[in-house]
Enzyme design. Structure first.
Site, PDB file in Angstrom:
ATOM      1  N   GLY A 135     -57.210  78.825  72.940  1.00  0.00           N
ATOM      2  CA  GLY A 135     -57.430  79.315  71.600  1.00  0.00           C
ATOM      3  C   GLY A 135     -58.831  79.010  71.120  1.00  0.00           C
ATOM      4  O   GLY A 135     -59.130  77.865  70.783  1.00  0.00           O
ATOM      5  N   GLY A 194     -53.017  79.081  67.102  1.00  0.00           N
ATOM      6  CA  GLY A 194     -52.651  79.486  65.752  1.00  0.00           C
ATOM      7  C   GLY A 194     -51.562  78.601  65.169  1.00  0.00           C
ATOM      8  O   GLY A 194     -51.050  77.692  65.837  1.00  0.00           O
ATOM      9  N   ILE A 245     -59.741  75.699  65.099  1.00  0.00           N
ATOM     10  CA  ILE A 245     -59.338  74.389  65.619  1.00  0.00           C
ATOM     11  C   ILE A 245     -59.800  74.210  67.058  1.00  0.00           C
ATOM     12  O   ILE A 245     -60.364  73.181  67.432  1.00  0.00           O
ATOM     13  CB  ILE A 245     -57.816  74.214  65.503  1.00  0.00           C
ATOM     14  CG1 ILE A 245     -57.396  74.194  64.031  1.00  0.00           C
ATOM     15  CG2 ILE A 245     -57.356  72.941  66.205  1.00  0.00           C
ATOM     16  CD1 ILE A 245     -55.894  74.200  63.819  1.00  0.00           C
ATOM     17  N   GLY A 246     -59.560  75.222  67.895  1.00  0.00           N
ATOM     18  CA  GLY A 246     -59.915  75.117  69.304  1.00  0.00           C
ATOM     19  C   GLY A 246     -61.405  74.960  69.525  1.00  0.00           C
ATOM     20  O   GLY A 246     -61.848  74.154  70.354  1.00  0.00           O
ATOM     21  N   LEU A 247     -62.193  75.723  68.764  1.00  0.00           N
ATOM     22  CA  LEU A 247     -63.645  75.664  68.946  1.00  0.00           C
ATOM     23  C   LEU A 247     -64.212  74.344  68.424  1.00  0.00           C
ATOM     24  O   LEU A 247     -65.071  73.727  69.068  1.00  0.00           O
ATOM     25  CB  LEU A 247     -64.310  76.845  68.237  1.00  0.00           C
ATOM     26  CG  LEU A 247     -65.690  77.265  68.736  1.00  0.00           C
ATOM     27  CD1 LEU A 247     -65.666  77.626  70.215  1.00  0.00           C
ATOM     28  CD2 LEU A 247     -66.227  78.429  67.910  1.00  0.00           C
ATOM     29  N   HIS A 283     -89.314  75.446  49.468  1.00  0.00           N
ATOM     30  CA  HIS A 283     -89.959  75.614  50.779  1.00  0.00           C
ATOM     31  C   HIS A 283     -90.343  74.241  51.315  1.00  0.00           C
ATOM     32  O   HIS A 283     -90.881  73.416  50.568  1.00  0.00           O
ATOM     33  CB  HIS A 283     -91.211  76.477  50.643  1.00  0.00           C
ATOM     34  CG  HIS A 283     -91.996  76.577  51.930  1.00  0.00           C
ATOM     35  ND1 HIS A 283     -91.603  77.381  52.975  1.00  0.00           N
ATOM     36  CD2 HIS A 283     -93.133  75.928  52.333  1.00  0.00           C
ATOM     37  CE1 HIS A 283     -92.464  77.236  53.973  1.00  0.00           C
ATOM     38  NE2 HIS A 283     -93.404  76.369  53.608  1.00  0.00           N
ATOM     39  N   LYS A 291     -63.292  66.016  61.557  1.00  0.00           N
ATOM     40  CA  LYS A 291     -64.706  65.833  61.203  1.00  0.00           C
ATOM     41  C   LYS A 291     -65.213  64.465  61.664  1.00  0.00           C
ATOM     42  O   LYS A 291     -66.400  64.301  61.979  1.00  0.00           O
ATOM     43  CB  LYS A 291     -64.908  65.997  59.694  1.00  0.00           C
ATOM     44  CG  LYS A 291     -64.445  67.335  59.155  1.00  0.00           C
ATOM     45  CD  LYS A 291     -64.962  68.512  59.966  1.00  0.00           C
ATOM     46  CE  LYS A 291     -64.260  69.808  59.619  1.00  0.00           C
ATOM     47  NZ  LYS A 291     -62.890  69.910  60.136  1.00  0.00           N
TER      48      LYS A 291
END
Length: 483
Positions: free
Chosen positions: A181, A271, A185-187, A450, A52
């Site tokens: 992958g 994975g 994690i990969g993305l 709103h 992060k």
């Protein structure tokens, strides 16, 4: 060799293991914790927290490069990434988070913390390396997991092959990475590196990304991320080092496209597998699943050997920190209370992928819903696109799609999958509703401000509601197990 007699032994000092140790201590002080590497948890050291931090840096650069649509014009040439400074902050803050964990560990008696690799000799005996043997009445397995790496990669690529752990040891950023992958994690890492100016292409053997089941949400997610990063899905690959010592990926997709990509590193993110191979499970008469992992009751974490429990990533259930924490608490309590076993609290399933836009699921996912509701008339699906959602358009983050699943007749909310702006917050609202077993009309009675992105959730709920026939549940629907 040192001999110890224990009431409870916990194998593994990560999130689940620390939770198990802490909770077992509530019932007996004769508890020992074994760790073969370092304390500090996967999340804090090489998982959710450092990733992060990298994502936050990537978002800062991305926003700076995309201000023109707001009428804010920056000199793009002045938006420079200092890789050393980026990684210094990632590592510094990572070490800070790890430090908090270590403070807890170091507060426990040193003699209760044993360093070394544990192995079952029999169902009550654990040997730690060649220095300690522990006879234990009850045992908790909390050994975590490790990234899966194809055998040929390590031989062919050497130090050009990396896993997510290695990324957070970099002193600066590379020029290019091939990510294998397109899962969570990969993305996450692939997009973060791309937004920091690293050349990235992502490869996958299937046509899915980030474990999305819903075909409509999946199609939208693939479209969105393909616009930003080259995604090579459902393809076969050959990997080697070229004459310049670079990673060369030759790929061939089922749609007929093919090509070659050259990168500094191959990031393996295909994975993770539970750390159970060297535990000596062959010395136990314990029931295993098809991956060689001890099976456990999801509410007690008890294995087929009544005094042995398993928790966290090692359990091969949901590999998320909050799940590991809950499982560790349950396993520790039951190990401490044994033979008195109690069901622990298992919360509604929830997962978030911290990409941009984010991806999330709550409750039952699409494939689980299709399995549960054999009769399609018993299921209602409501949806919303974020393309024209007011608050999303204001912030120019109007991308994504949400699908809500509910039971016909009762209106019970059973699950959702989504890709969209800040859906980590929508996922929490939905998870609370799911755990409280709320119906769609009850959810619509909740307040919506709103203009907020949550109004998109209300649109999807209204889409479900207009299809509802409350009290009109057929006999076939009544036979569906629902949620």
């Amino acid at each position: 060799m040192k001999q110890i007699q224990a009431d409870v032994v916990v194998i593994g000092g990560g999130t689940a293991g620390m939770g198990a140790f802490r909770n077992a201590l509530r019932h007996t002080d004769n508890v020992y914790l074994i760790e073969n590497n370092v304390f500090g948890t996967t999340c804090a050291r090489v998982g959710c927290m450092p990733s992060k931090l990298l994502i936050a840096a990537a978002e800062a650069r991305h926003h700076a490069l995309h201000t023109d649509p707001f009428g804010i014009h920056l000199d793009k040439d002045s938006v420079n990434v200092n890789g050393e400074e980026v990684m210094n902050r990632v590592k510094s803050e990572r070490d800070r988070f790890v430090g908090f964990v270590l403070e807890d560990v170091e507060a426990w008696p040193e003699e209760k913390r044993i360093m070394g690799s544990a192995k079952f000799i029999d169902e009550h005996t654990i040997q730690v390396d060649d220095h300690t043997t522990i006879k234990a009445d009850r045992i908790v397995i909390a050994t975590g997991s490790h990234p899966i790496v194809l055998p040929g990669w390590r031989k062919e690529l050497g130090d050009k092959l990396i896993i997510n752990d290695d990324v957070f040891s970099w002193n600066t950023l590379p020029e290019s990475v091939a990510v294998f992958g397109p899962g969570v994690i990969g993305l996450e890492l692939g997009q973060a590196l791309h937004r920091l100016g690293v050349k990235v292409e992502i490869f996958g053997a299937s046509d899915r990304i980030a474990a999305i089941d819903d075909p409509i949400v999946s199609e939208e997610a693939i479209r969105i991320f393909s616009e930003e990063i080259p995604l090579h899905l459902d393809c076969s690959t050959e990997v080697k080092l070229n004459d310049q010592g670079k990673v060369e990926v030759c790929w061939d997709s089922k749609d007929g496209s093919r090509g070659t990509y050259v990168a500094d590193y191959l990031l393996a993110a295909i994975g993770r597998h539970p750390n159970v191979e060297k535990l000596g499970l062959e010395n136990l008469d314990i029931e295993l699943d098809n991956k060689g992992v001890p099976k456990a009751h999801p509410l007690t974490m008890q294995t087929s050997i009544p005094h042995i429990f398993i928790a966290g990533d090692a359990s091969n259930q949901i590999p998320l920190l909050h799940e590991a924490s809950d499982q560790g608490k349950i396993a520790g309590d039951n190990a401490g209370l044994y033979p008195n076993i109690e069901n622990g609290l298992r919360r509604s399933p929830m997962g978030v992928v911290f990409t941009s836009p984010q991806i999330a699921f709550v409750g039952l996912k699409y494939n689980q819903v299709m399995e549960r509701f054999k009769n399609p008339e018993c299921l209602i699906i409501g949806e919303v696109s974020f393309k024209n959602q007011g608050r999303s358009r204001v912030m120019l983050v109007n991308k994504g799609h949400m699908r809500i699943y509910a039971e016909q007749g009762t209106g019970l909310f059973v699950g959702a999958e989504m890709v969209g702006p800040a859906v980590e917050h929508l996922a929490h609202l939905l998870a609370w509703a799911h755990q409280q077993k709320m119906t769609i009309p009850q959810m619509l009675d909740m307040p919506f401000y709103h203009p907020v992105i949550e109004e998109g959730l209300r649109t999807a709920l209204r889409d479900v509601n207009k299809q509802l026939r409350l009290g009109m549940q057929s006999n076939e629907c009544a036979e569906c197990p629902g949620a």
